[in-house]
Enzyme design. Sequence first.
Site, PDB file in Angstrom:
ATOM      1  N   HIS A 207      51.204  49.634  39.964  1.00  0.00           N
ATOM      2  CA  HIS A 207      52.124  49.444  39.130  1.00  0.00           C
ATOM      3  C   HIS A 207      51.708  49.103  36.775  1.00  0.00           C
ATOM      4  O   HIS A 207      52.403  48.655  36.349  1.00  0.00           O
ATOM      5  CB  HIS A 207      52.569  47.675  39.184  1.00  0.00           C
ATOM      6  CG  HIS A 207      51.530  46.383  39.030  1.00  0.00           C
ATOM      7  ND1 HIS A 207      50.080  46.428  40.108  1.00  0.00           N
ATOM      8  CD2 HIS A 207      51.214  46.046  37.843  1.00  0.00           C
ATOM      9  CE1 HIS A 207      50.073  45.491  39.203  1.00  0.00           C
ATOM     10  NE2 HIS A 207      50.177  44.781  38.109  1.00  0.00           N
TER      11      HIS A 207
HETATM   12  C1  UD1 Z   1      54.123  41.586  35.273  1.00  0.00           C
HETATM   13  C2  UD1 Z   1      52.410  41.370  34.752  1.00  0.00           C
HETATM   14  C3  UD1 Z   1      51.851  42.268  35.062  1.00  0.00           C
HETATM   15  C4  UD1 Z   1      51.145  41.723  36.631  1.00  0.00           C
HETATM   16  C5  UD1 Z   1      52.313  42.354  37.518  1.00  0.00           C
HETATM   17  C6  UD1 Z   1      52.207  41.761  38.573  1.00  0.00           C
HETATM   18  C7  UD1 Z   1      52.988  40.630  32.008  1.00  0.00           C
HETATM   19  C8  UD1 Z   1      53.389  41.469  31.261  1.00  0.00           C
HETATM   20  N1  UD1 Z   1      53.109  41.339  33.685  1.00  0.00           N
HETATM   21  O1  UD1 Z   1      54.363  42.857  35.141  1.00  0.00           O
HETATM   22  O2  UD1 Z   1      50.041  41.747  34.348  1.00  0.00           O
HETATM   23  O3  UD1 Z   1      49.797  42.244  37.308  1.00  0.00           O
HETATM   24  O4  UD1 Z   1      53.779  41.417  37.230  1.00  0.00           O
HETATM   25  O5  UD1 Z   1      52.667  42.668  39.867  1.00  0.00           O
HETATM   26  O6  UD1 Z   1      53.758  39.806  32.084  1.00  0.00           O
HETATM   27  N2  UD1 Z   1      62.178  44.324  38.900  1.00  0.00           N
HETATM   28  C9  UD1 Z   1      62.516  43.640  39.596  1.00  0.00           C
HETATM   29  N3  UD1 Z   1      62.119  42.683  40.417  1.00  0.00           N
HETATM   30  C10 UD1 Z   1      61.182  41.586  40.534  1.00  0.00           C
HETATM   31  C11 UD1 Z   1      60.640  41.647  38.982  1.00  0.00           C
HETATM   32  C12 UD1 Z   1      60.912  43.162  38.159  1.00  0.00           C
HETATM   33  O7  UD1 Z   1      63.033  45.010  39.830  1.00  0.00           O
HETATM   34  O8  UD1 Z   1      61.340  40.778  41.004  1.00  0.00           O
HETATM   35  C13 UD1 Z   1      61.468  45.162  37.447  1.00  0.00           C
HETATM   36  C14 UD1 Z   1      62.159  45.106  36.574  1.00  0.00           C
HETATM   37  O9  UD1 Z   1      62.536  46.938  36.475  1.00  0.00           O
HETATM   38  C15 UD1 Z   1      61.029  45.055  35.429  1.00  0.00           C
HETATM   39  C16 UD1 Z   1      60.113  45.689  35.752  1.00  0.00           C
HETATM   40  O10 UD1 Z   1      59.728  45.724  37.515  1.00  0.00           O
HETATM   41  O11 UD1 Z   1      61.686  45.410  34.713  1.00  0.00           O
HETATM   42  C17 UD1 Z   1      58.444  44.837  35.090  1.00  0.00           C
HETATM   43  O12 UD1 Z   1      58.695  43.703  35.410  1.00  0.00           O
HETATM   44  P1  UD1 Z   1      58.365  42.366  34.351  1.00  0.00           P
HETATM   45  O13 UD1 Z   1      57.896  41.127  35.123  1.00  0.00           O
HETATM   46  O14 UD1 Z   1      58.547  43.115  33.325  1.00  0.00           O
HETATM   47  O15 UD1 Z   1      56.383  43.703  34.605  1.00  0.00           O
HETATM   48  P2  UD1 Z   1      55.853  44.024  35.686  1.00  0.00           P
HETATM   49  O16 UD1 Z   1      55.302  45.442  35.299  1.00  0.00           O
HETATM   50  O17 UD1 Z   1      56.010  43.618  37.010  1.00  0.00           O
HETATM   51  N1  UDP Z   2      50.502  41.762  46.819  1.00  0.00           N
HETATM   52  C1  UDP Z   2      51.113  41.117  47.895  1.00  0.00           C
HETATM   53  N2  UDP Z   2      52.087  42.209  48.498  1.00  0.00           N
HETATM   54  C2  UDP Z   2      52.323  43.177  47.995  1.00  0.00           C
HETATM   55  C3  UDP Z   2      51.448  44.126  47.059  1.00  0.00           C
HETATM   56  C4  UDP Z   2      50.510  42.530  46.394  1.00  0.00           C
HETATM   57  O1  UDP Z   2      51.305  40.227  48.637  1.00  0.00           O
HETATM   58  O2  UDP Z   2      52.514  45.015  47.610  1.00  0.00           O
HETATM   59  C5  UDP Z   2      49.461  40.825  46.568  1.00  0.00           C
HETATM   60  C6  UDP Z   2      47.618  41.404  46.569  1.00  0.00           C
HETATM   61  O3  UDP Z   2      47.175  40.576  47.717  1.00  0.00           O
HETATM   62  C7  UDP Z   2      47.702  40.032  44.993  1.00  0.00           C
HETATM   63  C8  UDP Z   2      48.357  39.936  44.584  1.00  0.00           C
HETATM   64  O4  UDP Z   2      49.383  39.767  45.482  1.00  0.00           O
HETATM   65  O5  UDP Z   2      47.461  38.844  46.068  1.00  0.00           O
HETATM   66  C9  UDP Z   2      48.366  41.088  43.484  1.00  0.00           C
HETATM   67  O6  UDP Z   2      49.448  41.018  42.958  1.00  0.00           O
HETATM   68  P1  UDP Z   2      49.935  41.681  41.678  1.00  0.00           P
HETATM   69  O7  UDP Z   2      48.958  43.487  41.430  1.00  0.00           O
HETATM   70  O8  UDP Z   2      51.394  42.372  41.345  1.00  0.00           O
HETATM   71  O9  UDP Z   2      49.412  42.012  40.630  1.00  0.00           O
HETATM   72  P2  UDP Z   2      47.747  41.636  39.309  1.00  0.00           P
HETATM   73  O10 UDP Z   2      46.391  41.098  40.558  1.00  0.00           O
HETATM   74  O11 UDP Z   2      47.466  43.233  38.899  1.00  0.00           O
HETATM   75  O12 UDP Z   2      48.254  41.119  38.381  1.00  0.00           O
END
Ligand code: UD1
Ligand code: UDP
Length: 363
Positions: A207
């Site tokens: 992601h």
């Molecule tokens: C965010 C965090 C990242 C973390 C990740 C974990 C920031 C800058 N980024 O990234 O550090 O590793 O979460 O998963 O805070 N969206 C949905 N449904 C949701 C959430 C998001 O559809 O419930 C989609 C939307 O199109 C959104 C995109 O995902 O624009 C990105 O979501 P966003 O929270 O901005 O950043 P992540 O890439 O999820």
């Molecule tokens: N995770 C989960 N379901 C998924 C993918 C990840 O429960 O389908 C959990 C994973 O075990 C870990 C956390 O989500 O505990 C990590 O989150 P993510 O990779 O979204 O964020 P990051 O750690 O990169 O910020």
Amino acid sequence: MKKVISVVGARPNYMKVAPIHRSFQKYKDRIKHLICHTGQHYDVNMSKIFFEELELPQPEFYLGVGSGSHAEQTAKIMIEFEKVLLNEKPDLVIVVGDVNSTIACSLVAVKLGIKVAHVEAGLRSFDRTMPEEINRLLTDQIADYLFVTEKSGLENLKNEGIADEKIFFVGNTMIDSLVYYLPKIEMSQILNELNLKEKEYVVITLHRPSNVDNPENLIKIFEQFRKIADKYKIVFPIHPRTKKTIQSTNFHYNHINFLLIDPVGYISFIKLVKNSIAVITDSGGIQEETTFLKIPCLTLRENTERPITVELGTNKLIGTKYDKIAEEFFNYLNSPKYDSNIPPLWDGKAAERITAKLVELLN
Ligand code: UD1
Ligand code: UDP
């Protein structure tokens, strides 16, 4: 009675806050612990499922900010969180990790003169093109109490001039959740449900914007995964950000061995990881969980803010030369295995150390 508000916003936050919430229950007579969910993540399987599985209470405050540009999202969180703090006047705000909710809420709190504790402080990738690196640097500069998961964090904070008395090496609350839920994870039926057999499949998550926002790059990555799928089953719970990009292309990822599914809850996910032959990821937290579980982890990044997982654990950075992913994967699986170790203090008791210290500091 002191009042503490912990902030969650995105997927990696829930499993870090759950053990802190549980630990605070021991101090119920002295600490009122409340949870604020910013709503940065909002899909059921990016939010609600974690509250249920990790036995977190309904958040007292839900800010409902949703998605947006960095400025929009950060600003909305700040505006809404300020209202909560003005009403509630807590003695302390706890933030975890490195997401936009982390910096937004820290900034609001310190400007109102409310103490801030940062859990998972000091991690640095030294890559300022990552939004998370900016969030980490800024949060650590303004937080009052910094709780560190690995020794690199201590060195980084020292190098940035943070006073020693603010820094506490406590271990990893994400690993606390893993240790606590292992019995429940063992019971999960996800392998049967997906028709997977132990050690016969690979788990993938992706992601990071640098990997998934550019459709051409993402297609190159998926083509490599298809090569791996010629040999192993792949289960890929796809993050909504990644899904959006791949859906914008005409790429056909159909392959008999390639199981692309919606994100799964924590218990199912760790069960999948624990029984896999290897994991390919660009996640931060999954590098730590695979280290603890001793599962080979190939990280599709040039750097990591969690170097202990490479030094002691099973993590290997394979960079972002996308046409080499399959080759790197097969080489790693065929190379002789080395012993990996669990990093110091990743023992399931980090939250106990954190809450004990905070109770002492607050009283
Ligand atoms: C965010 C965090 C990242 C973390 C990740 C974990 C920031 C800058 N980024 O990234 O550090 O590793 O979460 O998963 O805070 N969206 C949905 N449904 C949701 C959430 C998001 O559809 O419930 C989609 C939307 O199109 C959104 C995109 O995902 O624009 C990105 O979501 P966003 O929270 O901005 O950043 P992540 O890439 O999820
Ligand atoms: N995770 C989960 N379901 C998924 C993918 C990840 O429960 O389908 C959990 C994973 O075990 C870990 C956390 O989500 O505990 C990590 O989150 P993510 O990779 O979204 O964020 P990051 O750690 O990169 O910020």
